[in-house]
Design an enzyme around this catalytic site. Structure first.
Site, PDB file in Angstrom:
ATOM      1  N   GLY A 282       8.334  -7.263  -1.030  1.00 31.95           N
ATOM      2  CA  GLY A 282       8.488  -7.927   0.486  1.00 31.95           C
ATOM      3  C   GLY A 282       9.584  -8.071   1.904  1.00 31.95           C
ATOM      4  O   GLY A 282      10.317  -7.487   0.630  1.00 31.95           O
ATOM      5  N   HIS A 455     -25.328  12.822   9.023  1.00 28.23           N
ATOM      6  CA  HIS A 455     -25.308  13.488   8.049  1.00 28.23           C
ATOM      7  C   HIS A 455     -24.865  14.888   7.499  1.00 28.23           C
ATOM      8  O   HIS A 455     -25.005  15.041   7.825  1.00 28.23           O
ATOM      9  CB  HIS A 455     -26.895  12.914   7.128  1.00 28.23           C
ATOM     10  CG  HIS A 455     -26.687  13.218   5.823  1.00 28.23           C
ATOM     11  ND1 HIS A 455     -26.411  12.673   4.742  1.00 28.23           N
ATOM     12  CD2 HIS A 455     -27.542  14.878   5.237  1.00 28.23           C
ATOM     13  CE1 HIS A 455     -27.205  13.537   3.357  1.00 28.23           C
ATOM     14  NE2 HIS A 455     -27.895  14.036   4.149  1.00 28.23           N
TER      15      HIS A 455
HETATM   16  P1  NAI Z   1       4.111  -7.166  -0.115  1.00 26.77           P
HETATM   17  O1  NAI Z   1       3.315  -8.379   0.215  1.00 26.77           O
HETATM   18  O2  NAI Z   1       2.925  -6.021  -0.197  1.00 26.77           O
HETATM   19  O3  NAI Z   1       4.049  -6.992  -2.309  1.00 26.77           O
HETATM   20  C1  NAI Z   1       4.594  -7.577  -2.648  1.00 26.77           C
HETATM   21  C2  NAI Z   1       4.613  -8.296  -3.833  1.00 26.77           C
HETATM   22  O4  NAI Z   1       5.123  -8.409  -5.174  1.00 26.77           O
HETATM   23  C3  NAI Z   1       3.927  -9.393  -3.959  1.00 26.77           C
HETATM   24  O5  NAI Z   1       2.805  -9.140  -4.854  1.00 26.77           O
HETATM   25  C4  NAI Z   1       4.479 -10.303  -4.364  1.00 26.77           C
HETATM   26  O6  NAI Z   1       3.639 -11.124  -5.847  1.00 26.77           O
HETATM   27  C5  NAI Z   1       5.233  -9.085  -5.565  1.00 26.77           C
HETATM   28  N1  NAI Z   1       6.774  -9.993  -5.686  1.00 26.77           N
HETATM   29  C6  NAI Z   1       7.716 -11.081  -4.953  1.00 26.77           C
HETATM   30  N2  NAI Z   1       8.666 -11.295  -5.753  1.00 26.77           N
HETATM   31  C7  NAI Z   1       8.789 -11.204  -7.197  1.00 26.77           C
HETATM   32  C8  NAI Z   1       9.127 -11.441  -8.397  1.00 26.77           C
HETATM   33  N3  NAI Z   1      10.560 -12.238  -7.781  1.00 26.77           N
HETATM   34  N4  NAI Z   1       9.113 -10.666  -9.493  1.00 26.77           N
HETATM   35  C9  NAI Z   1       7.548  -9.770  -9.324  1.00 26.77           C
HETATM   36  N5  NAI Z   1       7.250  -9.800  -8.222  1.00 26.77           N
HETATM   37  C10 NAI Z   1       7.000  -9.530  -7.198  1.00 26.77           C
HETATM   38  O7  NAI Z   1       5.387  -6.074  -0.100  1.00 26.77           O
HETATM   39  P2  NAI Z   1       6.188  -4.797   0.520  1.00 26.77           P
HETATM   40  O8  NAI Z   1       4.977  -4.450  -1.027  1.00 26.77           O
HETATM   41  O9  NAI Z   1       7.498  -4.913  -0.159  1.00 26.77           O
HETATM   42  O10 NAI Z   1       5.648  -4.538   1.535  1.00 26.77           O
HETATM   43  C11 NAI Z   1       6.086  -5.291   2.743  1.00 26.77           C
HETATM   44  C12 NAI Z   1       5.174  -4.789   3.565  1.00 26.77           C
HETATM   45  O11 NAI Z   1       5.365  -3.865   4.364  1.00 26.77           O
HETATM   46  C13 NAI Z   1       3.681  -5.074   3.285  1.00 26.77           C
HETATM   47  O12 NAI Z   1       3.284  -6.647   2.859  1.00 26.77           O
HETATM   48  C14 NAI Z   1       3.145  -4.691   4.428  1.00 26.77           C
HETATM   49  O13 NAI Z   1       3.028  -5.769   6.177  1.00 26.77           O
HETATM   50  C15 NAI Z   1       3.983  -3.288   4.985  1.00 26.77           C
HETATM   51  N6  NAI Z   1       3.311  -2.495   4.730  1.00 26.77           N
HETATM   52  C16 NAI Z   1       2.685  -2.545   4.818  1.00 26.77           C
HETATM   53  C17 NAI Z   1       1.875  -0.762   3.900  1.00 26.77           C
HETATM   54  C18 NAI Z   1       0.281  -0.736   4.633  1.00 26.77           C
HETATM   55  O14 NAI Z   1       0.096  -1.064   5.886  1.00 26.77           O
HETATM   56  N7  NAI Z   1       0.296   1.068   4.383  1.00 26.77           N
HETATM   57  C19 NAI Z   1       2.507  -0.085   3.436  1.00 26.77           C
HETATM   58  C20 NAI Z   1       4.081  -0.403   3.332  1.00 26.77           C
HETATM   59  C21 NAI Z   1       3.867  -1.551   3.572  1.00 26.77           C
END
Ligand code: NAI
Ligand code: FAD
Length: 476
Positions: A282, A455
């Site tokens: 996150g 299509h």
């Molecule tokens: P995320 O919120 O998508 O995922 C974080 C994951 O880490 C969650 O599944 C959570 O349960 C897990 N987690 C948290 N603390 C943990 C721990 N101590 N140990 C193990 N697991 C843990 O966050 P992420 O992937 O860092 O991305 C950040 C944000 O960036 C996303 O929420 C999104 O808003 C944005 N983003 C969007 C993209 C897109 O639109 N395609 C691509 C990449 C990022």
């Protein structure tokens, strides 16, 4: 002598630069301050999204997907491709040039729209004597600007894991994850969210042995369960190892690599050794260096700038948009808020509909959705009808050689209004736009079912899923 502006925007990411352009289009005299530096120390506007987020990650996803196709799928088409190799430094250089094109594009747009750009860190000095605020720009030179109104769009930073600080050599944030110079033999990721899955996919396709450690017991909890299950099946098949329900313990970083102690979902103590570790757990709102305290700007309990539904802060004439405020951390959400704020400043009715913000995860298969999931509708006690259609029964998907996944519609049981559309499969990042339009216009599932779709096209799966709501698919 300070320079006077109608609007000063602090931050030149998708929230800030788009707000600046829209405000200028509406006749305001606008400054935008951004501190991001390219590798030569020059300006690199576009924020996280352009420099270390959306754009570079999609460039690497594209390169790695070509590599995987050449190695694994060309043969199905009768193409022999032997000795296929990946030159990682060339892939990274291509990514860098894509980023630069976007940086330059934004500088061009500033000129075109007569937005004054300042390269450096913007911080509050004080309320100006005759209204507005004094903002200091600390860059190659120091300047003071006065803005009658201020938009804060300072974005977010990667959340660190205590005891495992980012060194961007072995323990990587999104920044280092996009600059790995050679395919690691073993790559570990903590967090199987959006970044974990996208970055894990890039390096798995290039040959790394990838293990993702996720704290929660469910996979992609925010995604519709049926869709998440289908995606998980595909990732398992590809060899992307995802361990759910783990508790990460001590992380040791040495010259040889990283060693991660964790407890698995059965409560057993485990150790994962890897050459590199990406931490993707996150992001946190960024107010570093803004000197917000000096003017009494209020933050919420998460450290985000507190705003109302219109993006107004507690200070008159000060607005905030994008990752630094509540809501999903998405580039298009930041942009919509930027436009809405500029329009509100001009006395117009700016509007952001949080119910129709699409989400896309750019893995293969892609995952995309808009609106509520089946589990949310159940929790909300809404009576709904569901319709699904598999890509396996879609002619274009068969021709593409990619029939994984499905489209799923959720519609109100009484009115047939579309409440959510969920997709996993080929190119659903593009298909989801139709569902967003439909929901914005409060369409029914029948409306989509009655529209003529080309299509053969993947979009026919959308039409068929809408037909499935009424149990009358034609091709399945
Ligand atoms: P995320 O919120 O998508 O995922 C974080 C994951 O880490 C969650 O599944 C959570 O349960 C897990 N987690 C948290 N603390 C943990 C721990 N101590 N140990 C193990 N697991 C843990 O966050 P992420 O992937 O860092 O991305 C950040 C944000 O960036 C996303 O929420 C999104 O808003 C944005 N983003 C969007 C993209 C897109 O639109 N395609 C691509 C990449 C990022
Ligand atoms: P940012 O883009 O973070 O921009 C803030 C800018 O403000 C930065 O340039 C920063 O240097 C500058 N700044 C900060 N403080 C100051 C200051 N005091 N003075 C001057 N300048 C300052 N979202 C999607 O929608 N689709 C995706 O595919 C996607 N992929 C992503 C992939 C990764 C790896 C990551 C990390 C994120 C991804 N995101 C994606 C999320 C997206 O990048 C953010 O939601 C978006 O960038 C937020 O825009 P913003 O303008 O609020 O902030």
């Amino acid at each position: 002598m300070s320079k006077q502006f109608d609007v000063v925007v602090i931050g030149g990411g998708p929230g800030g630069y788009i707000a600046a352009i829209r405000a200028a289009q509406l006749g305001m005299n606008v400054a935008c301050i951004d501190e991001w530096k390219n590798d030569k120390g020059g300006p690199a506007p576009g924020g996280t999204c352009t420099n270390v987020g959306c754009i570079p990650s999609k460039a690497l996803l594209q390169s790695s997907e070509h590599f995987e196709h050449a190695n694994k799928h060309f043969a199905d088409h009768g193409i022999t491709a032997t000795g296929v190799k990946m030159d990682v430094s060339k892939m990274v250089a291509r990514k860098d040039s894509v980023v630069k094109q976007n940086n330059d594009g934004i500088l061009y747009l500033f000129k075109k729209n007569k937005v004054s750009f300042f390269h450096g860190r913007g911080s509050f000095v004080k309320a100006a004597a005759d209204g507005g605020y004094e903002i200091k720009v600390a860059g190659a030179t120091e300047e003071t600007l006065v803005g009658k109104q201020i938009i804060i769009a300072t974005g977010s930073n990667a959340r660190a894991l205590p005891g495992a600080e980012f060194d961007e050599v072995n323990i990587l944030s999104n920044d280092g994850a996009l600059r790995i110079g050679a395919v690691p033999k073993k790559l570990a990721l903590i967090g199987s969210g959006v970044i974990g899955l996208e970055m894990g996919s890039v390096w798995r396709r290039l040959g790394a042995e990838v293990t993702v450690l996720e704290g929660l017991p469910t996979f992609l909890g925010a995604v519709d369960e049926q869709i998440a299950k289908e995606a998980k099946k595909a990732f398992d098949k590809q060899g992307l190892k995802i361990e759910l329900g783990v508790k990460v313990g001590e992380i040791k970083n040495s010259k040889k690599g990283v060693s991660i102690a964790y407890t698995n979902s059965k409560g057993e103590a485990q150790t994962l050794d890897a050459d590199k570790l990406i931490i993707s757990i996150g992001r946190v709102p960024n107010t570093i260096g803004l000197n917000a305290e000096s003017v009494g700007l209020q933050l919420d309990e998460r450290g985000a700038i507190a705003v109302d539904g219109d993006c107004k802060t507690n200070l008159p004439g000060v607005w905030a948009v994008g990752d630094v405020v509540r809501g999903p951390m998405l580039a298009h959400k930041a942009e919509e808020e930027g436009v809405a704020v500029a329009e509100r400043m001009a006395g117009q009715h700016g509007h952001v509909n949080f119910n129709t913000i699409p989400w896309v995860i750019y893995t293969s298969p892609e995952i995309a959705w808009v609106g509520r999931t089946e589990q949310q509708l159940k929790a909300d006690g809404v009576k709904y009808k569901a319709g699904t259609f598999p890509f396996l029964a879609n002619g274009r998907a068969r021709a593409l050689g990619d029939t994984t996944g499905m489209v799923k519609f959720l519609a109100d049981a009484v009115t047939d209004e579309i409440l959510g559309v969920h997709m996993v499969g080929p190119q659903v990042s593009e298909l989801i736009a139709e569902a967003v339009v439909a929901m914005e216009f409060k369409a029914s599932a029948e409306d989509i079912a009655r529209i003529c779709h080309a299509h053969p096209s993947l979009s026919e799966a959308t039409k068929e899923a809408a037909l499935a709501v009424d149990k009358r698919t034609l091709n399945f």
